[in-house]
Design a protein around this motif. Structure first.
Motif, PDB file in Angstrom:
ATOM      1  N   GLY A  45       0.814  -1.218   0.000  1.00 53.07           N
ATOM      2  CA  GLY A  45       0.000   0.000   0.000  1.00 53.07           C
ATOM      3  C   GLY A  45       0.843   1.261   0.000  1.00 53.07           C
ATOM      4  O   GLY A  45       0.560   2.209  -0.726  1.00 53.07           O
ATOM      5  N   GLY A  46       1.891   1.270   0.812  1.00 55.20           N
ATOM      6  CA  GLY A  46       2.775   2.443   0.860  1.00 55.20           C
ATOM      7  C   GLY A  46       3.530   2.654  -0.434  1.00 55.20           C
ATOM      8  O   GLY A  46       3.679   3.787  -0.899  1.00 55.20           O
ATOM      9  N   CYS A  47       4.003   1.575  -1.023  1.00 56.61           N
ATOM     10  CA  CYS A  47       4.701   1.698  -2.314  1.00 56.61           C
ATOM     11  C   CYS A  47       3.760   2.188  -3.402  1.00 56.61           C
ATOM     12  O   CYS A  47       4.123   3.027  -4.219  1.00 56.61           O
ATOM     13  CB  CYS A  47       5.308   0.360  -2.718  1.00 56.61           C
ATOM     14  N   GLY A  48       2.541   1.651  -3.398  1.00 55.96           N
ATOM     15  CA  GLY A  48       1.558   2.095  -4.388  1.00 55.96           C
ATOM     16  C   GLY A  48       1.185   3.560  -4.221  1.00 55.96           C
ATOM     17  O   GLY A  48       1.111   4.312  -5.194  1.00 55.96           O
ATOM     18  N   LEU A  49       0.973   3.965  -2.977  1.00 53.52           N
ATOM     19  CA  LEU A  49       0.633   5.369  -2.712  1.00 53.52           C
ATOM     20  C   LEU A  49       1.782   6.288  -3.086  1.00 53.52           C
ATOM     21  O   LEU A  49       1.573   7.350  -3.672  1.00 53.52           O
ATOM     22  CB  LEU A  49       0.272   5.531  -1.241  1.00 53.52           C
ATOM     23  N   SER A  50       2.988   5.886  -2.770  1.00 52.25           N
ATOM     24  CA  SER A  50       4.148   6.696  -3.121  1.00 52.25           C
ATOM     25  C   SER A  50       4.326   6.809  -4.631  1.00 52.25           C
ATOM     26  O   SER A  50       4.656   7.867  -5.149  1.00 52.25           O
ATOM     27  CB  SER A  50       5.416   6.100  -2.507  1.00 52.25           C
ATOM     28  N   LEU A  52       1.952   6.549  -6.889  1.00 54.64           N
ATOM     29  CA  LEU A  52       0.868   7.350  -7.457  1.00 54.64           C
ATOM     30  C   LEU A  52       1.074   8.845  -7.245  1.00 54.64           C
ATOM     31  O   LEU A  52       0.640   9.654  -8.054  1.00 54.64           O
ATOM     32  CB  LEU A  52      -0.476   6.936  -6.848  1.00 54.64           C
ATOM     33  N   THR A  53       1.725   9.203  -6.142  1.00 54.27           N
ATOM     34  CA  THR A  53       1.921  10.616  -5.845  1.00 54.27           C
ATOM     35  C   THR A  53       3.280  11.130  -6.298  1.00 54.27           C
ATOM     36  O   THR A  53       3.629  12.265  -6.010  1.00 54.27           O
ATOM     37  CB  THR A  53       1.751  10.869  -4.339  1.00 54.27           C
ATOM     38  N   GLU A  54       4.047  10.317  -7.003  1.00 52.50           N
ATOM     39  CA  GLU A  54       5.350  10.736  -7.527  1.00 52.50           C
ATOM     40  C   GLU A  54       5.116  11.794  -8.604  1.00 52.50           C
ATOM     41  O   GLU A  54       4.463  11.538  -9.620  1.00 52.50           O
ATOM     42  CB  GLU A  54       6.109   9.545  -8.096  1.00 52.50           C
TER      43      GLU A  54
END
Length: 62
Positions: A45-50, A52-54
């Motif tokens: 989840g954290g990798c995905g969120l990071s 997406l917000t890159e």
């Protein structure tokens, strides 16, 4: 990795535990306790969120 942002490189590197467990599970046939799989949820989840917000994300790496 030299063509992408440093922050994106860190995102990829932080996903290594999930990749290791998945490869071990599907290629080597190892099974892990349920707690291991549940601990991967925040990592993924954290990798995905990071990712997406890159702000400087680019598939080509320019």
């Amino acid at each position: 990795m030299s063509k992408v942002a440093v922050s994106f490189t860190h995102i990829i590197k932080s996903g290594e535990p999930a990749f290791s467990v998945l490869v071990s599970r599907f290629l080597l046939g190892e099974s892990f306790p349920t707690a291991v799989y549940l601990s991967l949820i925040p990592i993924i989840g954290g990798c995905g969120l990071s990712a997406l917000t890159e702000l400087n994300f680019n598939w080509i790496g320019n």
